[in-house]
Design a protein around this motif. Structure first.
Motif, PDB file in Angstrom:
ATOM      1  N   LYS A 533      39.531  36.780  34.914  1.00 39.71           N
ATOM      2  CA  LYS A 533      38.381  36.255  35.636  1.00 39.71           C
ATOM      3  C   LYS A 533      38.431  34.729  35.579  1.00 39.71           C
ATOM      4  O   LYS A 533      38.628  34.153  34.502  1.00 39.71           O
ATOM      5  CB  LYS A 533      37.078  36.760  35.013  1.00 39.71           C
ATOM      6  CG  LYS A 533      35.837  36.417  35.800  1.00 39.71           C
ATOM      7  CD  LYS A 533      34.617  37.068  35.184  1.00 39.71           C
ATOM      8  CE  LYS A 533      33.366  36.793  36.010  1.00 39.71           C
ATOM      9  NZ  LYS A 533      32.165  37.430  35.411  1.00 39.71           N
ATOM     10  N   VAL A 534      38.306  34.079  36.713  1.00 38.39           N
ATOM     11  CA  VAL A 534      38.466  32.627  36.792  1.00 38.39           C
ATOM     12  C   VAL A 534      37.368  31.950  35.973  1.00 38.39           C
ATOM     13  O   VAL A 534      36.176  32.073  36.272  1.00 38.39           O
ATOM     14  CB  VAL A 534      38.407  32.156  38.257  1.00 38.39           C
ATOM     15  CG1 VAL A 534      38.565  30.642  38.318  1.00 38.39           C
ATOM     16  CG2 VAL A 534      39.482  32.837  39.080  1.00 38.39           C
ATOM     17  N   ARG A 535      37.785  31.256  34.899  1.00 39.19           N
ATOM     18  CA  ARG A 535      36.835  30.506  34.073  1.00 39.19           C
ATOM     19  C   ARG A 535      36.788  29.024  34.458  1.00 39.19           C
ATOM     20  O   ARG A 535      35.753  28.386  34.308  1.00 39.19           O
ATOM     21  CB  ARG A 535      37.205  30.625  32.595  1.00 39.19           C
ATOM     22  CG  ARG A 535      36.999  32.026  32.034  1.00 39.19           C
ATOM     23  CD  ARG A 535      37.088  32.039  30.524  1.00 39.19           C
ATOM     24  NE  ARG A 535      38.442  31.790  30.057  1.00 39.19           N
ATOM     25  CZ  ARG A 535      38.831  30.682  29.452  1.00 39.19           C
ATOM     26  NH1 ARG A 535      37.981  29.680  29.266  1.00 39.19           N
ATOM     27  NH2 ARG A 535      40.079  30.531  29.046  1.00 39.19           N
ATOM     28  N   PRO A 553      47.072  23.624  45.464  1.00 41.07           N
ATOM     29  CA  PRO A 553      47.540  24.113  44.161  1.00 41.07           C
ATOM     30  C   PRO A 553      46.527  23.788  43.065  1.00 41.07           C
ATOM     31  O   PRO A 553      46.000  22.672  42.994  1.00 41.07           O
ATOM     32  CB  PRO A 553      48.854  23.365  43.954  1.00 41.07           C
ATOM     33  CG  PRO A 553      48.673  22.086  44.717  1.00 41.07           C
ATOM     34  CD  PRO A 553      47.742  22.376  45.859  1.00 41.07           C
ATOM     35  N   VAL A 554      46.262  24.761  42.203  1.00 42.92           N
ATOM     36  CA  VAL A 554      45.288  24.576  41.121  1.00 42.92           C
ATOM     37  C   VAL A 554      45.788  25.273  39.868  1.00 42.92           C
ATOM     38  O   VAL A 554      46.621  26.191  39.933  1.00 42.92           O
ATOM     39  CB  VAL A 554      43.901  25.143  41.494  1.00 42.92           C
ATOM     40  CG1 VAL A 554      43.224  24.307  42.552  1.00 42.92           C
ATOM     41  CG2 VAL A 554      44.005  26.590  41.923  1.00 42.92           C
ATOM     42  N   GLU A 555      45.275  24.821  38.727  1.00 43.47           N
ATOM     43  CA  GLU A 555      45.485  25.526  37.466  1.00 43.47           C
ATOM     44  C   GLU A 555      44.340  26.504  37.259  1.00 43.47           C
ATOM     45  O   GLU A 555      43.173  26.130  37.410  1.00 43.47           O
ATOM     46  CB  GLU A 555      45.558  24.539  36.296  1.00 43.47           C
ATOM     47  CG  GLU A 555      46.909  23.901  36.111  1.00 43.47           C
ATOM     48  CD  GLU A 555      46.962  23.083  34.834  1.00 43.47           C
ATOM     49  OE1 GLU A 555      45.879  22.773  34.283  1.00 43.47           O
ATOM     50  OE2 GLU A 555      48.064  22.746  34.370  1.00 43.47           O
ATOM     51  N   VAL A 556      44.689  27.734  36.915  1.00 41.99           N
ATOM     52  CA  VAL A 556      43.696  28.788  36.746  1.00 41.99           C
ATOM     53  C   VAL A 556      43.649  29.173  35.280  1.00 41.99           C
ATOM     54  O   VAL A 556      44.677  29.494  34.677  1.00 41.99           O
ATOM     55  CB  VAL A 556      44.029  30.019  37.613  1.00 41.99           C
ATOM     56  CG1 VAL A 556      43.000  31.123  37.400  1.00 41.99           C
ATOM     57  CG2 VAL A 556      44.089  29.626  39.083  1.00 41.99           C
ATOM     58  N   LEU A 557      42.440  29.154  34.708  1.00 41.02           N
ATOM     59  CA  LEU A 557      42.216  29.573  33.332  1.00 41.02           C
ATOM     60  C   LEU A 557      41.376  30.853  33.330  1.00 41.02           C
ATOM     61  O   LEU A 557      40.472  31.005  34.164  1.00 41.02           O
ATOM     62  CB  LEU A 557      41.487  28.493  32.526  1.00 41.02           C
ATOM     63  CG  LEU A 557      42.310  27.323  31.976  1.00 41.02           C
ATOM     64  CD1 LEU A 557      42.814  26.425  33.089  1.00 41.02           C
ATOM     65  CD2 LEU A 557      41.474  26.506  30.980  1.00 41.02           C
ATOM     66  N   GLY A 558      41.694  31.751  32.408  1.00 44.78           N
ATOM     67  CA  GLY A 558      40.929  32.993  32.301  1.00 44.78           C
ATOM     68  C   GLY A 558      41.779  34.237  32.374  1.00 44.78           C
ATOM     69  O   GLY A 558      41.250  35.333  32.544  1.00 44.78           O
ATOM     70  N   LEU A 559      43.112  34.117  32.233  1.00 49.31           N
ATOM     71  CA  LEU A 559      43.982  35.285  32.287  1.00 49.31           C
ATOM     72  C   LEU A 559      44.042  35.954  30.916  1.00 49.31           C
ATOM     73  O   LEU A 559      43.906  35.304  29.879  1.00 49.31           O
ATOM     74  CB  LEU A 559      45.395  34.905  32.730  1.00 49.31           C
ATOM     75  CG  LEU A 559      45.569  34.436  34.175  1.00 49.31           C
ATOM     76  CD1 LEU A 559      45.515  32.921  34.258  1.00 49.31           C
ATOM     77  CD2 LEU A 559      46.898  34.936  34.730  1.00 49.31           C
ATOM     78  N   ASN A 560      44.308  37.250  30.920  1.00 46.82           N
ATOM     79  CA  ASN A 560      44.461  37.977  29.657  1.00 46.82           C
ATOM     80  C   ASN A 560      45.903  37.981  29.177  1.00 46.82           C
ATOM     81  O   ASN A 560      46.192  38.456  28.080  1.00 46.82           O
ATOM     82  CB  ASN A 560      43.975  39.419  29.805  1.00 46.82           C
ATOM     83  CG  ASN A 560      44.862  40.234  30.729  1.00 46.82           C
ATOM     84  OD1 ASN A 560      45.476  39.683  31.641  1.00 46.82           O
ATOM     85  ND2 ASN A 560      44.935  41.529  30.495  1.00 46.82           N
TER      86      ASN A 560
END
Length: 820
Positions: A533-535, A553-560
């Motif tokens: 879930k995108v944090r 382009p973006v950095e995505v945080l919230g992966l398991n």
């Protein structure tokens, strides 16, 4: 004195008004004349008070109402019931007949005057009152007839005429008696209290509304005729890998008993709750005439990409450009120079790049997204996973060095990805620069620039002097306009992972390039075998943003977990994202459990080429000198040029050692990796061991040709040849319960082998062909028996053998086809 006193008393008694006490007689109220010791003369009139319809209370007379000349109120006779009026009329008739009798006393009708008033009893009054009663009676009869006629008319219009039932004597006996006087008023709908108490009434009611509806429905159904059978509906039945009998019956809309009968016809004894496989279910479905639609576990991924976008919702997006080329040809310098062309960065005073991709805005207003040189390995991995991230490839070539080995690799990768190529000839400011030589060398790789009549754009730039950078950007924008790159921002996001890593304090961080839709904070997504879930969303400048549109382009945080480069990101609801991620993780574990390395051996590649009926052999060739590589390619093409069944496809060839890029390309394309007088570096060897890619080393060109010929020959169907071994004659037949009929034979020619093919000849005619079940010499089981030796033989599933029959033994030998 006595007489005169008595006379006076009698006179006073006669002049005094006579009292009329009320008394009960026969359960009714009656007026009696109070006479001293004398029985009242005349007729006794019974007066019944009318009860109110609502509460049953006795109505009291109204003393304030005026009276008629005869002493009756105007409405007193009309308010009487029919029985009271009949009784009153009867009394009046008797009084008129007995007018001569003076002792006759006719009681007055009920009135609203006081009880002490004396009502007139003259002949005229009685006659008038009788006429009034008869008139009221006639009016009541006429009203009853009108109401009865209206009711009958309404009944005839609304209800069907019921069938007349013949009345039996018993029914007539059961019918209740009626008062003849009420026969003319029984249809009036009005019932008196006396009639209710004495059960002296009969209400003739029509059919109820429910009965009328039932009668009309019955008549409508009768008019439609016999009901036709419903036509059978044939459906498309969705069947998973396993399904219960009950669920199958429900999906076909058939009875479970019929499905069980169909299974019994197929020889399957199954109950309603038993599980059957998809093949059996398909036979049952075809038996009922339906169509089957099979589904598997992988069908869970269907629909994850969403519906196709409406062309009206698509808008132009920024192109994604990858810059590739040989080392030291100026890729990094060119990227740095392009940074400075960003007008936004110029206003802000510089760029601090945080991730491996960024977006710039040129002076004309267009936006361009650059991938920060992912390298050949990452580029090929993305293509191998099906993520076509790049829209345009810019190949940087030095004007001084011209085409180099990694430049050729970049060209081959771009061709394999089927993306347009733009050539940037860098370092034109050097004294030994020769851009024309670069354009001529590109012709060897089927790249014809526009200056020579081709379609490949070629721009001469200098990253150090920042020369013609605007022309390069203009060429990129022009190429993107030709491609008509569009996306729909108003939908769930889709993107590709450019790179992913694990950072302390931040967890798994993935650099995602959004290709379609808009990625927002809080969205649940699945990427490869991971979900999350995108944090937080961080752009290329290190700023946190709320959403990212197409091309950004973006950095995505919230992966398991940490995904792989090239994995596709799709936004979905949490339940579906978890389910898809679990399915992909199981697939990944199953692939890891398999012996990948053993599947990449030379023998397995040969078997796979034969079993899968592959017609093309893909190879990646690296050699020490260009001449050796060309010789190998020429020999491979010569072997297949005269054969239409097989072909050789050289994915990449070059000079130098085997690199990680070569291993990745061979693994993604399931190709044969050949090294001629070269070796793989340590990183390439580790990657080959990790990915299960088999590398073949050669130092003699003929060995390369022989192995390639063996693989190509394995693609051809082998030749089968029958080899004669010998024959034996049956001398005697023995019947043994354990083995059946055993033939006691004498080998007359050659030899006999156990497991070989045999034919049974009777009078030189083949009557059976099969295999041997047992071959014995005395009591020992033997593999073969030679000529001149006795033995015992038994056929597999065949016992019809006789003396003097001949057994012929042979073998089937497969011979591989070879290329000429």
């Amino acid at each position: 004195m006595t007489d005169s006193k008595k006379t006076d008393d009698d006179t006073k008694a006669e002049d005094a008004p006579k009292k009329k006490p009320l008394g009960l007689k026969g359960g009714t109220l009656s007026l009696k004349t109070a006479t001293a010791g004398a029985k009242p003369a005349g007729t006794v009139v019974e007066v019944r008070r009318k009860r109110s319809a609502g509460r049953g209370a006795i109505q009291t007379p109204d003393h304030s109402a005026p009276t008629t000349p005869q002493g009756n109120p105007p409405s007193s006779l009309e308010n009487l019931t029919s029985s009271e009026r009949d009784a009153r009329a009867k009394a009046l008739k008797e009084a008129l007949e007995n007018e001569g009798n003076t002792d006759s006393k006719i009681p007055p009708p009920p009135s609203k005057s006081s009880a002490t008033e004396k009502m007139p009893t003259t002949h005229e009054a009685r006659k008038a009152e009788l006429e009034e009663l008869l008139r009221i009676e006639e009016e009541e009869k006429s009203k009853a007839e009108v109401v009865d006629t209206a009711n009958q008319q309404k009944f005839r219009e609304s209800a069907p005429v019921p069938a007349i039932k013949k009345e039996t004597e018993r029914d007539q006996f059961k019918k209740p008696s009626r008062n003849p006087r009420d026969n003319d008023r029984r249809r009036g709908g009005k019932i008196t209290v006396t009639q209710v108490l004495n059960n002296n009434f009969e209400r003739d009611r029509g059919m109820s509304m429910a009965a009328q509806k039932r009668a009309r429905e019955k008549a409508r159904l009768a008019s439609q005729g016999p009901k036709q059978e419903a036509e059978k509906v044939f459906r498309e039945v969705t069947v998973p890998e396993t399904i219960t009998v009950e669920e199958l019956a429900n999906r076909m809309a058939e009875r479970g008993v019929d499905v069980i009968k169909s299974l019994m016809k197929l020889g399957v004894m199954a109950t309603i709750n038993e599980v059957i496989d998809a093949d059996t279910a398909e036979l049952v479905i075809e038996d009922f005439g339906h169509k089957i639609k099979r589904v598997t576990e992988s069908d869970i991924e269907i629909g994850i990409e969403g519906v196709e976008d409406d062309p009206k919702d698509l808008i132009a997006r920024a192109p994604v450009v990858t810059i590739m080329g040989h080392v030291d040809h100026g890729k990094t310098s060119l990227l740095d120079a392009l940074h400075e062309t960003d007008v936004v960065a110029g206003e802000a005073g510089g760029i601090t790049q945080h991730i491996g991709a960024y977006q710039i805005k040129v002076s004309s207003g267009e936006k361009v997204t650059f991938l920060d040189t992912p390298g050949h390995a990452a580029f090929t991995e993305m293509r191998a996973r099906g993520a076509n991230v790049t829209d345009i490839v810019v190949i940087v070539v030095s004007a001084a060095d011209s085409i180099m080995p990694q430049t050729i690799e970049a060209i081959n990768h771009a061709k394999a990805a089927e993306v347009p190529i733009i050539v940037a000839v860098n370092k034109i400011d050097l004294p030994d620069a020769n851009p024309m030589k670069v354009k001529q060398d590109l012709l060897q790789h089927e790249l014809i620039v526009e200056d020579m009549g081709g379609e490949i754009q070629c721009v001469e730039v200098s990253a150090l002097q920042k020369t013609n950078l605007d022309k390069l950007v203009e060429a990129i924008v022009l190429q993107s306009e030709i491609l008509e790159l569009k996306a729909n921002p108003n939908r769930d996001a889709q993107g590709a992972v450019v790179e992913a890593k694990m950072e302390p304090g931040r967890g798994s961080v993935a650099t995602v390039l959004v290709q379609n839709g808009t990625l927002k904070i809080g969205d649940t997504f699945v990427v490869g075998a991971e979900f999350g879930k995108v944090r937080a969303l961080i752009n290329d400048k290190g700023e946190q943003i709320q959403e990212a549109g197409p091309g950004l382009p973006v950095e995505v945080l919230g992966l398991n977990g940490t995904p792989d480069a090239g994995d596709v990101l799709n936004v979905a609801d949490e339940a579906k994202a978890r389910e898809i991620a679990e399915f992909r993780a199981n697939q990944k574990r199953e692939k890891q459990a398999m012996a990948i390395t053993s599947n990449r051996t030379f023998e397995n590649m040969l078997a796979a080429s034969h079993s899968d009926s592959k017609k093309t052999l893909s190879v990646v060739i690296k050699g020490d000198v260009h001449g050796s590589v060309e010789a190998i390619i020429g020999s491979l093409n010569k072997m297949t040029e005269d054969n239409d069944e097989i072909a050789v496809q050289v994915l990449h060839s070059g000079v130098g050692g085997i690199t990680e890029s070569d291993v990745t390309l061979a693994g993604a394309s399931n190709a044969m990796l050949i090294g001629f007088n070269v070796r793989a570096n340590s990183q390439a060897r580790d990657q080959a061991d990790r990915d299960g890619v088999m590398i073949k080393y050669y130092n003699i060109i003929y060995n390369v040709i022989d192995d390639a010929k063996a693989i190509l020959s394995g693609m051809l169907d082998p030749l089968e040849r029958e080899e004669y071994l010998g024959q034996a004659q049956i001398r005697q037949v023995f019947n043994i319960s354990k083995y059946g009929n055993i033939a006691g034979c004498m080998v007359t020619t050659g030899m006999v082998k156990r497991g070989a093919g045999v034919r049974l000849l009777r009078d030189d005619v083949v009557i059976h062909e099969g295999t041997l079940k047992t071959l014995k010499r005395f009591k020992d089981e033997v593999k073969e028996v030679k000529e001149g030796t006795e033995c015992g033989m038994a056929f597999e599933k065949y016992d019809d053998i006789k003396e003097n029959d001949v057994i012929e033994c042979y073998e089937i030998v497969e011979e591989a086809r070879t290329l000429d």
